[in-house]
Design a protein around this motif. Structure first.
Motif, short mmCIF file in Angstrom:
data_model
loop_
_atom_site.label_atom_id
_atom_site.label_comp_id
_atom_site.label_asym_id
_atom_site.label_seq_id
_atom_site.Cartn_x
_atom_site.Cartn_y
_atom_site.Cartn_z
N VAL A 461 11.20 60.76 19.11
CA VAL A 461 10.53 61.98 18.70
C VAL A 461 11.55 62.92 18.05
N ASP A 462 11.11 63.66 17.02
CA ASP A 462 12.04 64.58 16.36
C ASP A 462 12.55 65.64 17.33
N TYR A 463 11.62 66.32 18.01
CA TYR A 463 12.01 67.32 19.01
C TYR A 463 11.08 67.24 20.21
N ILE A 464 11.66 67.34 21.37
CA ILE A 464 10.86 67.44 22.58
C ILE A 464 11.47 68.53 23.45
N PHE A 465 10.63 69.45 23.93
CA PHE A 465 11.08 70.59 24.72
C PHE A 465 10.64 70.37 26.16
N TYR A 466 11.62 70.14 27.04
CA TYR A 466 11.32 69.96 28.46
C TYR A 466 11.40 71.32 29.16
N PRO A 467 10.31 71.76 29.79
CA PRO A 467 10.35 73.09 30.42
C PRO A 467 11.25 73.09 31.66
N ARG A 468 12.04 74.14 31.81
CA ARG A 468 12.87 74.26 33.01
C ARG A 468 12.01 74.58 34.24
N ASN A 469 10.91 75.28 34.01
CA ASN A 469 9.93 75.53 35.06
C ASN A 469 8.79 74.53 34.86
N ARG A 470 8.58 73.63 35.81
CA ARG A 470 7.61 72.56 35.64
C ARG A 470 6.20 73.08 35.40
N ALA A 471 5.92 74.32 35.77
CA ALA A 471 4.58 74.87 35.56
C ALA A 471 4.34 75.25 34.10
N ASP A 472 5.42 75.35 33.29
CA ASP A 472 5.27 75.71 31.88
C ASP A 472 4.86 74.49 31.05
N ASP A 473 4.37 74.77 29.84
CA ASP A 473 3.95 73.72 28.94
C ASP A 473 5.14 72.94 28.39
N GLY A 474 4.92 71.65 28.10
CA GLY A 474 5.88 70.87 27.35
C GLY A 474 5.50 70.89 25.88
N ILE A 475 6.48 70.70 24.99
CA ILE A 475 6.22 70.77 23.55
C ILE A 475 6.84 69.55 22.87
N ILE A 476 6.10 68.93 21.96
CA ILE A 476 6.58 67.84 21.14
C ILE A 476 6.39 68.23 19.68
N ILE A 477 7.46 68.07 18.86
CA ILE A 477 7.39 68.43 17.45
C ILE A 477 7.80 67.22 16.61
N GLU A 478 6.98 66.87 15.64
CA GLU A 478 7.30 65.80 14.70
C GLU A 478 7.29 66.39 13.29
N LEU A 479 8.28 66.01 12.48
CA LEU A 479 8.46 66.59 11.15
C LEU A 479 8.18 65.55 10.07
N LYS A 480 7.63 66.01 8.95
CA LYS A 480 7.41 65.16 7.78
C LYS A 480 7.77 65.95 6.52
N VAL A 481 8.40 65.28 5.58
CA VAL A 481 8.67 65.88 4.27
C VAL A 481 7.81 65.17 3.23
N ASP A 482 7.12 65.96 2.39
CA ASP A 482 6.23 65.42 1.37
C ASP A 482 5.16 64.50 1.98
N ASP A 483 4.62 64.94 3.07
CA ASP A 483 3.54 64.22 3.76
C ASP A 483 2.66 65.29 4.39
N SER A 484 1.77 64.90 5.26
CA SER A 484 0.83 65.85 5.84
C SER A 484 1.18 66.13 7.31
N PRO A 485 0.84 67.33 7.81
CA PRO A 485 1.04 67.61 9.23
C PRO A 485 0.13 66.74 10.10
N GLU A 486 -1.02 66.32 9.52
CA GLU A 486 -1.90 65.43 10.27
C GLU A 486 -1.22 64.09 10.54
N ALA A 487 -0.44 63.61 9.56
CA ALA A 487 0.29 62.34 9.74
C ALA A 487 1.35 62.49 10.82
#
Length: 538
Positions: A461-487
């Motif tokens: 994965v391009d970026y993954i954010f692990y919360p220090r407080n387990r009750a918080d949300d986790g975040i995953i980010i994938e990047l594309k150049v000259d493509d769509s955010p849906e992809a």
């Protein structure tokens, strides 16, 4: 026993370390030194950042080999006692141990400094070898040769601690420094009386000495060589053991084992794994407090000046480093002097040598939270980093918009970061887009462990954010150049990146909150940033 020749206090220095509650047995290093003595490969320089235990290792070597004091009781319970050559070498060698920073504070010229050292050693030799016809006007190399020949080829182990002291004092000139390295080379190079010469300091020898003066030393520096690293930093296993001692000793432990890793680990090695800053770990365990124990030294202000004056565009690199982004650097060469750095890679190289950065596979990065605080301090104190401080405020809005699923705001604000009047304005490929995304989410580092290109599901994965407080949300980010955010969003789902938040088998999940999936696309043609966000349950 003398001041430099077979000094007794070397044993006392190491003994005081062994008696401390968080002592780690590094005597396997002595096995490496025995091999050097036995096989004749006997010139070695190990340079490390300050506070990485250089003096303690030097004292250990001196206390073991030197004839100055009986160390059998001390070493009998340590790992080296199991070595087959233990008794053959324990306190069986003549030792010349010089700490070049010790007891010379009143010297204010090179001639005064070097004369003090030479006279102390000359007096030691004269007292120990009265049969040798030595003269005070002779060079030390000649004096030692006369002593050796007069005593049936007597041999010596040399330990030079803080060899680079003269490079850190303004009153020594460049000519003085050249004379000093010639002095060291004259004592050791091509000398039959040398059994082992071990040098340690911060600066790499081969760039801070004349081309052939010290080329007989094999050099193992912090930036480019793994060899001997395990004898200076702490390994994961050693910190595990120390943390258990801490739990046993401390009535109210204030931090977790993972906290120690976040704060003080991160000095990666080419052969795999990483090392912890040993002094900071010991301070934290002793004081029951996690904080920045990095002692300020002269090089901090010097490096800060290079950064704030933006020598060769180094400020751009510092901004990316502070955001948690590795920066490509060529650190195969170091600056030719300690005070004049003209190029970006020279400055990054010296930062690495001093321990502010870690070098791994062609890139430098800030190794841990302790050093992150040092970079944050530079940014807070320097007005020229106003943009970075404003960016952090904007980053909090981007993070909130991400958690709220506000795709339009995230896309718009990413465009601002990417195209604003900043060093990132020329970025136009996926790697550089990744850097701008990391800057855009810089505020997340206060709540998340942000990992780039982490293995997750069936891919990376391009970026993954692990919360220090387990009750918080986790975040995953994938990047594309000259493509769509849906992809980008579909790739997150197809490769099951969210499985990473389930953690290891038998352990609790890494988040009990939501998992936010973020697909980001950038068009090089029209410079448009678009974002799509989806949410799944953990």
């Amino acid at each position: 026993m003398g001041y430099y020749l077979n000094p007794e206090d070397v044993l006392e220095l190491y003994e005081s370390e062994v008696e401390k509650p968080y002592f780690v047995d590094k005597t396997e290093m002595l096995e490496e030194m025995i091999k050097l003595i036995e096989h004749g490969r006997n010139y070695i320089s190990v340079t490390r950042a300050r506070r990485f235990g250089k003096t303690m290792v030097a004292a250990m070597i001196g206390a073991f080999f030197g004839k100055g004091a009986d160390a059998s009781e001390l070493f009998s319970s340590l790992k080296i006692a199991k070595n087959k050559d233990y008794e053959k070498h324990l306190n069986q060698h003549n030792l010349i141990y010089i700490d070049f920073s010790r007891d010379v504070e009143e010297c204010r010229s090179y001639d005064e400094y070097i004369s003090t050292i030479k006279m102390r050693l000359f007096d030691d030799l004269q007292a120990a070898y009265p049969n040798a016809k030595i003269r005070k006007e002779d060079a030390l190399g000649a004096t030692l040769r006369i002593v050796s020949l007069a005593n049936k080829v007597e041999k010596f182990i040399f330990i030079f601690d803080e060899w680079d002291y003269v490079f850190h004092k303004d009153y020594f000139t460049e000519a003085d420094r050249g004379r000093f390295t010639a002095f060291l080379g004259g004592m050791t190079k091509g000398r039959a009386y040398v059994e082992l010469a071990y040098m340690t300091g911060v600066l790499p020898i081969k760039k801070y000495s004349a081309s052939d003066t010290m080329n007989h030393f094999a050099e193992f520096n912090m930036a480019k060589s793994d060899m001997y690293s395990e004898y200076f930093g702490f390994t994961d296993g050693e910190v595990d053991e120390l943390y258990q001692r801490y739990l046993n000793n401390c009535a109210s432990p204030a931090f977790s084992r993972q906290d120690l890793a976040d704060w003080y680990d991160g000095y990666a090695m080419e052969k795999g794994g990483s090392m912890y800053n040993p002094n900071s770990v010991v301070f934290a365990l002793t004081q029951n407090e996690l904080k920045d124990y990095w002692a300020k030294a002269g090089e901090y202000e010097e490096l800060k000046n290079y950064v704030t004056n933006d020598i060769d565009g180094v400020r751009e690199a510092v901004m990316l480093l502070a955001a948690g982004e590795p920066v490509e650097a060529d650190i195969t060469e170091y600056a030719s002097t300690a005070t004049v750095l003209r190029h970006r890679d020279e400055i990054l190289s010296v930062m690495t040598v001093y321990g502010y950065l870690n070098y791994y596979k062609g890139r430098v990065h800030i190794p841990n939270k302790e050093l992150q605080m040092e970079f944050d301090r530079i940014i807070r104190e320097e007005p020229r980093f106003n943009y970075m401080r404003e960016l952090e405020k904007e980053s909090e809005r981007i993070l909130q918009a991400t958690c709220d699923g506000d795709e339009e705001t995230v896309g718009r604000m990413l465009a601002v970061v990417h195209t604003t009047e900043s060093p990132l304005k020329a970025y136009n490929n996926e790697a550089e887009l990744s850097g701008s995304v990391k800057l855009a989410y810089i505020a997340a580092r206060n709540k998340y462990d942000m990992q780039r290109e982490d293995q997750a599901g069936t891919g990376y994965v391009d970026y993954i954010f692990y919360p220090r407080n387990r009750a918080d949300d986790g975040i995953i980010i994938e990047l594309k150049v000259d493509d769509s955010p849906e992809a980008a969003l579909q790739q997150i789902k197809d490769k099951n990146y969210a499985l990473k938040f389930q953690g290891k088998i038998g352990e609790p999940p890494l988040t009990t909150g939501r998992i936010i999936l973020v697909g980001i696309a950038y068009s090089r043609k029209d410079k448009v940033h678009r974002c799509r966000i989806d949410v799944v349950k953990s």
